[in-house]
Design an enzyme around this catalytic site. Structure first.
Site, mmCIF file in Angstrom:
data_model
loop_
_atom_site.group_PDB
_atom_site.id
_atom_site.type_symbol
_atom_site.label_atom_id
_atom_site.label_comp_id
_atom_site.label_asym_id
_atom_site.label_seq_id
_atom_site.Cartn_x
_atom_site.Cartn_y
_atom_site.Cartn_z
ATOM 1 C CG HIS A 263 -1.597 1.349 1.387
ATOM 2 N ND1 HIS A 263 -2.661 1.772 0.613
ATOM 3 C CD2 HIS A 263 -1.301 2.398 2.199
ATOM 4 C CE1 HIS A 263 -2.983 3.009 0.953
ATOM 5 N NE2 HIS A 263 -2.174 3.419 1.925
ATOM 6 C CG HIS B 182 0.736 6.569 -0.072
ATOM 7 N ND1 HIS B 182 -0.160 7.609 -0.106
ATOM 8 C CD2 HIS B 182 0.225 5.669 0.819
ATOM 9 C CE1 HIS B 182 -1.172 7.356 0.728
ATOM 10 N NE2 HIS B 182 -0.961 6.175 1.295
ATOM 11 C CD GLU C 227 -4.456 6.695 2.185
ATOM 12 O OE1 GLU C 227 -4.464 5.783 1.330
ATOM 13 O OE2 GLU C 227 -3.519 6.843 3.009
ATOM 14 C CB SER D 166 -2.393 -0.167 -2.967
ATOM 15 O OG SER D 166 -3.302 0.355 -2.019
HETATM 16 N N1 HBI Z 1 0.550 5.960 10.315
HETATM 17 N N2 HBI Z 1 1.981 4.646 9.105
HETATM 18 C C1 HBI Z 1 0.902 5.429 9.153
HETATM 19 N N3 HBI Z 1 0.215 5.669 8.005
HETATM 20 C C2 HBI Z 1 -0.885 6.461 8.013
HETATM 21 O O1 HBI Z 1 -1.505 6.682 6.953
HETATM 22 C C3 HBI Z 1 -1.299 7.032 9.226
HETATM 23 C C4 HBI Z 1 -0.542 6.765 10.382
HETATM 24 N N4 HBI Z 1 -0.914 7.294 11.561
HETATM 25 C C5 HBI Z 1 -2.046 8.181 11.666
HETATM 26 C C6 HBI Z 1 -2.792 8.351 10.409
HETATM 27 N N5 HBI Z 1 -2.402 7.827 9.297
HETATM 28 C C7 HBI Z 1 -4.060 9.118 10.333
HETATM 29 O O2 HBI Z 1 -4.891 8.761 11.399
HETATM 30 C C8 HBI Z 1 -3.837 10.613 10.230
HETATM 31 O O3 HBI Z 1 -3.720 10.911 8.842
HETATM 32 C C9 HBI Z 1 -4.961 11.406 10.810
HETATM 33 FE FE FE Z 2 -2.187 5.292 2.800
#
Ligand code: HBI
Ligand code: FE
Length: 295
Positions: free
Chosen positions: A136, A141, A182, A201
């Site tokens: 993913h 990304h 996303e 993805s």
């Molecule tokens: N951590 N690795 C990872 N990837 C994410 O997309 C991610 C995260 N922690 C918090 C989060 N996304 C979301 O809750 C925030 O964008 C608000």
């Molecule tokens: Fe993502």
């Protein structure tokens, strides 16, 4: 090759509960330690998506992918990916065990470091998993991070994230990320194309978001999107469409503070709700989610 010792310690289930060794939650990717089976899962997923995405993903995604050291045969080495990314947009990819706390996530993005899950899903989880894995994060990304507009937009999201959290409006900002980075669609060559990583993805959602009669496809509007709840456990009921990636740059310039206030007063919308004021590309039948609810 043996599985990395980090695997058991920071595995899928461990996630947020595991105490990190580094305060920024980064770990060694341990590229040399991926097993043949793990590279094989990458290959299955890579080949599936590579067949599906031409004509469905936007040009920026396809071009980004072509310029990166990523191929079907093996899970990419973050060091090599970062070298190329750094030259194009000044971003790097760093390895993390899975989801990291919001403030850690925002700090990485604000500094143009993209935290990518080190692990890869198991062969029986090809179509669904709860935490972001290397497929993913890197396949979905990283090609878009080669695009300057998207690269700046994600950095701005990181910078705005801490502010939004302090104001108690993180849920509103997170919806913007969700419905763009996303699950975003854009207009290209007279049709709709994928740029969101959650879609790019996913084999099933790549088809669903463009070809299924069920979901709504709605012209992106910032306040509208901030009000719209989303699903994390199934396909989206509505997708939001931007004109082009430069629209994200315009969004990144806006002062969100007064908008948060208006949006808070207007109230939340359900994922499938359609408003009089919406500009619709497609009014969805809603059949897919109706059937799911009935089951
Ligand atoms: N951590 N690795 C990872 N990837 C994410 O997309 C991610 C995260 N922690 C918090 C989060 N996304 C979301 O809750 C925030 O964008 C608000
Ligand atoms: Fe993502």
């Amino acid at each position: 090759m043996n599985a990395a010792p980090e695997k058991t310690k920071h595995g899928l289930a461990a996630g947020l509960e595991a105490a990190p060794e580094n305060p920024d939650w980064t770990i060694d990717q341990g590229w040399e330690r991926y097993s043949a089976e793990e590279h094989g899962v990458w290959k299955t997923l890579f080949e599936r998506q590579s067949k599906l995405l031409p004509g469905r993903a936007c040009r920026a995604f396809v071009e980004g992918m072509q310029q990166l050291p990523m191929r079907a045969d093996e899970i990419p080495d973050f060091r090599r990916v970062s070298d190329v990314l750094m030259k194009h947009t000044g971003w790097q990819v760093v390895a993390v065990p899975g989801l990291v706390p919001d403030d850690v996530f925002f700090d990485h993005l604000a500094n143009r470091r993209f935290p990518a899950g080190q692990f890869i899903r198991k062969p029986h989880e090809l179509d669904y998993l709860e935490e972001p894995d290397v497929f993913h994060d890197v396949f979905g990304h990283v090609p878009m991070l080669m695009n300057p507009a998207l690269a700046d937009f994600i950095q701005a999201y990181g910078q705005g994230g801490m502010r939004a959290k302090e104001l108690g409006v993180l849920d509103k900002l997170a919806r913007v990320y969700w419905y763009t980075v996303e699950f975003g669609l854009l207009q290209e060559d007279g049709g709709l194309r994928i740029y969101g990583a959650g879609i790019a993805s996913s084999r099933t959602e790549s088809l669903f978001c463009l070809e299924d009669p069920s979901p709504n496809r709605i012209r992106f509007d910032l306040e509208r999107v901030m009000r719209t709840r989303y699903r994390i456990d199934d396909f989206q009921e509505s997708y939001f469409v931007i004109r082009d990636l430069d629209e994200l740059l315009e969004l990144a310039q806006i002062d969100f503070a007064p908008i948060y206030q208006r949006v808070g007063q207007a109230g939340d919308l359900q994922p499938g709700e359609v408003l009089e004021s919406d500009q619709l590309f497609t009014r969805g039948s809603g059949d897919y989610h109706r059937a799911r609810r009935a089951a």
